[in-house]
Design an enzyme around this catalytic site. Sequence first.
Site, PDB file in Angstrom:
ATOM      1  N   HIS A 254       0.799  -1.401  -0.048  1.00 51.90           N
ATOM      2  CA  HIS A 254       0.229  -0.135  -0.192  1.00 51.90           C
ATOM      3  C   HIS A 254       0.943   1.064  -0.182  1.00 51.90           C
ATOM      4  O   HIS A 254       2.137   1.647   0.571  1.00 51.90           O
ATOM      5  CB  HIS A 254      -0.833   0.202   1.152  1.00 51.90           C
ATOM      6  CG  HIS A 254      -2.180   1.328   1.473  1.00 51.90           C
ATOM      7  ND1 HIS A 254      -2.172   2.214   1.175  1.00 51.90           N
ATOM      8  CD2 HIS A 254      -3.125   0.738   0.888  1.00 51.90           C
ATOM      9  CE1 HIS A 254      -3.121   2.773   0.823  1.00 51.90           C
ATOM     10  NE2 HIS A 254      -3.867   2.133   0.794  1.00 51.90           N
ATOM     11  N   GLU A 312      -7.599  -4.883   0.188  1.00 51.87           N
ATOM     12  CA  GLU A 312      -8.480  -5.918  -1.264  1.00 51.87           C
ATOM     13  C   GLU A 312      -8.796  -7.479  -1.330  1.00 51.87           C
ATOM     14  O   GLU A 312      -9.003  -8.076  -1.438  1.00 51.87           O
ATOM     15  CB  GLU A 312      -7.581  -5.833  -2.124  1.00 51.87           C
ATOM     16  CG  GLU A 312      -7.632  -4.749  -2.796  1.00 51.87           C
ATOM     17  CD  GLU A 312      -8.812  -3.979  -3.451  1.00 51.87           C
ATOM     18  OE1 GLU A 312      -9.799  -4.380  -3.003  1.00 51.87           O
ATOM     19  OE2 GLU A 312      -9.052  -2.933  -3.999  1.00 51.87           O
TER      20      GLU A 312
HETATM   21  N1  ACO Z   1       4.261  -7.361  -4.514  1.00 48.82           N
HETATM   22  C1  ACO Z   1       4.820  -7.780  -5.272  1.00 48.82           C
HETATM   23  N2  ACO Z   1       6.062  -6.951  -5.217  1.00 48.82           N
HETATM   24  C2  ACO Z   1       5.487  -4.942  -5.019  1.00 48.82           C
HETATM   25  C3  ACO Z   1       4.175  -5.252  -4.271  1.00 48.82           C
HETATM   26  C4  ACO Z   1       3.402  -6.423  -4.149  1.00 48.82           C
HETATM   27  N3  ACO Z   1       1.953  -6.297  -4.201  1.00 48.82           N
HETATM   28  N4  ACO Z   1       4.231  -4.180  -4.028  1.00 48.82           N
HETATM   29  C5  ACO Z   1       4.746  -3.902  -4.353  1.00 48.82           C
HETATM   30  N5  ACO Z   1       6.066  -4.290  -4.476  1.00 48.82           N
HETATM   31  C6  ACO Z   1       7.246  -3.618  -4.811  1.00 48.82           C
HETATM   32  C7  ACO Z   1       7.484  -3.745  -6.455  1.00 48.82           C
HETATM   33  O1  ACO Z   1       7.808  -4.296  -7.279  1.00 48.82           O
HETATM   34  C8  ACO Z   1       9.042  -2.341  -5.907  1.00 48.82           C
HETATM   35  O2  ACO Z   1       9.723  -2.940  -6.389  1.00 48.82           O
HETATM   36  P1  ACO Z   1      11.138  -2.170  -6.571  1.00 48.82           P
HETATM   37  O3  ACO Z   1      11.115  -1.014  -5.602  1.00 48.82           O
HETATM   38  O4  ACO Z   1      12.047  -3.586  -6.077  1.00 48.82           O
HETATM   39  O5  ACO Z   1      10.624  -2.512  -7.794  1.00 48.82           O
HETATM   40  C9  ACO Z   1       8.263  -1.837  -4.401  1.00 48.82           C
HETATM   41  O6  ACO Z   1       8.330  -2.425  -3.636  1.00 48.82           O
HETATM   42  C10 ACO Z   1       7.721  -0.952  -3.909  1.00 48.82           C
HETATM   43  O7  ACO Z   1       6.357  -0.620  -4.727  1.00 48.82           O
HETATM   44  P2  ACO Z   1       5.592   0.727  -5.439  1.00 48.82           P
HETATM   45  O8  ACO Z   1       5.147   0.591  -6.851  1.00 48.82           O
HETATM   46  O9  ACO Z   1       6.594   1.812  -5.216  1.00 48.82           O
HETATM   47  O10 ACO Z   1       4.220   0.993  -3.969  1.00 48.82           O
HETATM   48  P3  ACO Z   1       3.253   1.720  -4.223  1.00 48.82           P
HETATM   49  O11 ACO Z   1       3.587   2.594  -3.164  1.00 48.82           O
HETATM   50  O12 ACO Z   1       3.501   2.721  -5.309  1.00 48.82           O
HETATM   51  O13 ACO Z   1       2.117   1.006  -4.467  1.00 48.82           O
HETATM   52  C11 ACO Z   1       0.277  -0.356  -4.571  1.00 48.82           C
HETATM   53  C12 ACO Z   1       0.597   0.410  -4.054  1.00 48.82           C
HETATM   54  C13 ACO Z   1       0.253   0.100  -6.371  1.00 48.82           C
HETATM   55  C14 ACO Z   1      -1.099  -0.945  -4.072  1.00 48.82           C
HETATM   56  C15 ACO Z   1       1.417  -1.336  -4.742  1.00 48.82           C
HETATM   57  O14 ACO Z   1       1.478  -2.338  -3.498  1.00 48.82           O
HETATM   58  C16 ACO Z   1       0.660  -2.714  -5.474  1.00 48.82           C
HETATM   59  O15 ACO Z   1       0.192  -2.815  -7.071  1.00 48.82           O
HETATM   60  N6  ACO Z   1      -0.050  -3.928  -4.850  1.00 48.82           N
HETATM   61  C17 ACO Z   1      -0.878  -5.171  -5.917  1.00 48.82           C
HETATM   62  C18 ACO Z   1      -2.312  -4.504  -6.340  1.00 48.82           C
HETATM   63  C19 ACO Z   1      -2.909  -4.714  -4.923  1.00 48.82           C
HETATM   64  O16 ACO Z   1      -3.007  -4.829  -4.263  1.00 48.82           O
HETATM   65  N7  ACO Z   1      -3.441  -3.656  -4.546  1.00 48.82           N
HETATM   66  C20 ACO Z   1      -4.971  -2.647  -4.174  1.00 48.82           C
HETATM   67  C21 ACO Z   1      -4.558  -1.609  -3.609  1.00 48.82           C
HETATM   68  S1  ACO Z   1      -4.959  -1.110  -1.710  1.00 48.82           S
HETATM   69  C22 ACO Z   1      -6.094  -0.237  -2.501  1.00 48.82           C
HETATM   70  O17 ACO Z   1      -6.299   1.079  -3.452  1.00 48.82           O
HETATM   71  C23 ACO Z   1      -7.677   0.108  -2.152  1.00 48.82           C
END
Ligand code: ACO
Length: 376
Positions: A254, A312
């Site tokens: 998140h 989620e």
């Molecule tokens: N699984 C694996 N790796 C992840 C995940 C995940 N669920 N979430 C983040 N990471 C990793 C990214 O690949 C990144 O790694 P890197 O720096 O080695 O490339 C690092 O963690 C940071 O990720 P960001 O994308 O910069 O984090 P951000 O704050 O933008 O993302 C997000 C938040 C979009 C929710 C992300 O965690 C994600 O894609 N999760 C999966 C989708 C999801 O569950 N979405 C629902 C969110 S809840 C809501 O909005 C109601």
Amino acid sequence: MKNGTNFVPGLEGVVAAETRLSHVDGLAGELIIGGFPLAELAANATFEETVYLLWNGRLPTATELTTFQHKLAAYRTVPPATLALLKSVAAENAPTMDALRIGAGTLSLGVPNEQLALAIVARFPTIVAAYWRFLQGQEPIVPRTDLSHAANYLYMLTGAEPSAARVRGLETYLNTVVDHGLNASTFAARVIIATNSDLVSAVTGAVGALKGPLHGGAPGPALDTVFEIGTPERAELVLRAKLDAGERLMGFGHRIYKVRDPRAEVLEAAAEQMFAADGDLALYELAKEVEATAVTLLAEYKAGRNLQTNVEFYTALLLHGLGLETDLFTPTFAISRAAGWIAHCLEQQRYGRLIRPQSAYIGEKGLAWQPISLRG
Ligand code: ACO
């Protein structure tokens, strides 16, 4: 800071509004809604009480609640034009979230401006349920005014009056996701209303923002993963394969929460209660195992990122337990969040300031015009 300007990618950490509606503390894992800790509100309030709280800044008295329930219920029926449109969209087999966006745009038809807030919240479930039935080749079920908002939604989907355990499960879910600080869809709604546009436009834009898998579109895939795993001993194998392939685990991570999302806590308890009373407890146990394995593996693969369970994951489980198919998950999220979007719009209207940030120009300058015949 990037490129020598004060550009903040993704606006991370930027404060763009003041609000009394909700507060998210991502490090403490705390969510306050209208002054109440989430756990205090979500499992106790009816959805109507929560909407009243957000729109009026306090809980209703018994009389105020009855009046509000009646007013809301009176707006449940959508105009024939909306139903006709949904029917033709169903013929194209469009996802329900697209149908909601299309249907939402019609909500201004025949409703005076000052009643739009009620009509939007009252009619979102009708649009979703009617469309869902059209998709199954069935006729929509006429909404009932004697049922609560949550009970009537389940009734319109199936034609059967839901059990008290299911209504409570849905009610807790709707309360849990009704508002969450300046999330992407809420920000979109505030940007639109801040131009002095109308509530229907703001909410329709917000539906578009919520649809994306990085926001509200994740619960379906989260549940798919649980089913793909199937039995607890396969959790590590399947999840490792996904992480090795560079995939994200849906339902984890998140932008704000660096500890377990407090909404996951509340929804896990609600799911356990509902599955125990009226569902498949083995699926709940499997999901718990998947969650524990995912969090352990994310700590290993993405050390220091603090990737924890988000809302989620247990949303998927709870909504599945309510008998909803995955295509209905994000629309059901929207049914709740619409009330939060409107509360933010009302707040933004009181504040009355156009939202207009700046961009940092990184393109070329001083180009000379080339006639098309000379381009090449
Ligand atoms: N699984 C694996 N790796 C992840 C995940 C995940 N669920 N979430 C983040 N990471 C990793 C990214 O690949 C990144 O790694 P890197 O720096 O080695 O490339 C690092 O963690 C940071 O990720 P960001 O994308 O910069 O984090 P951000 O704050 O933008 O993302 C997000 C938040 C979009 C929710 C992300 O965690 C994600 O894609 N999760 C999966 C989708 C999801 O569950 N979405 C629902 C969110 S809840 C809501 O909005 C109601």
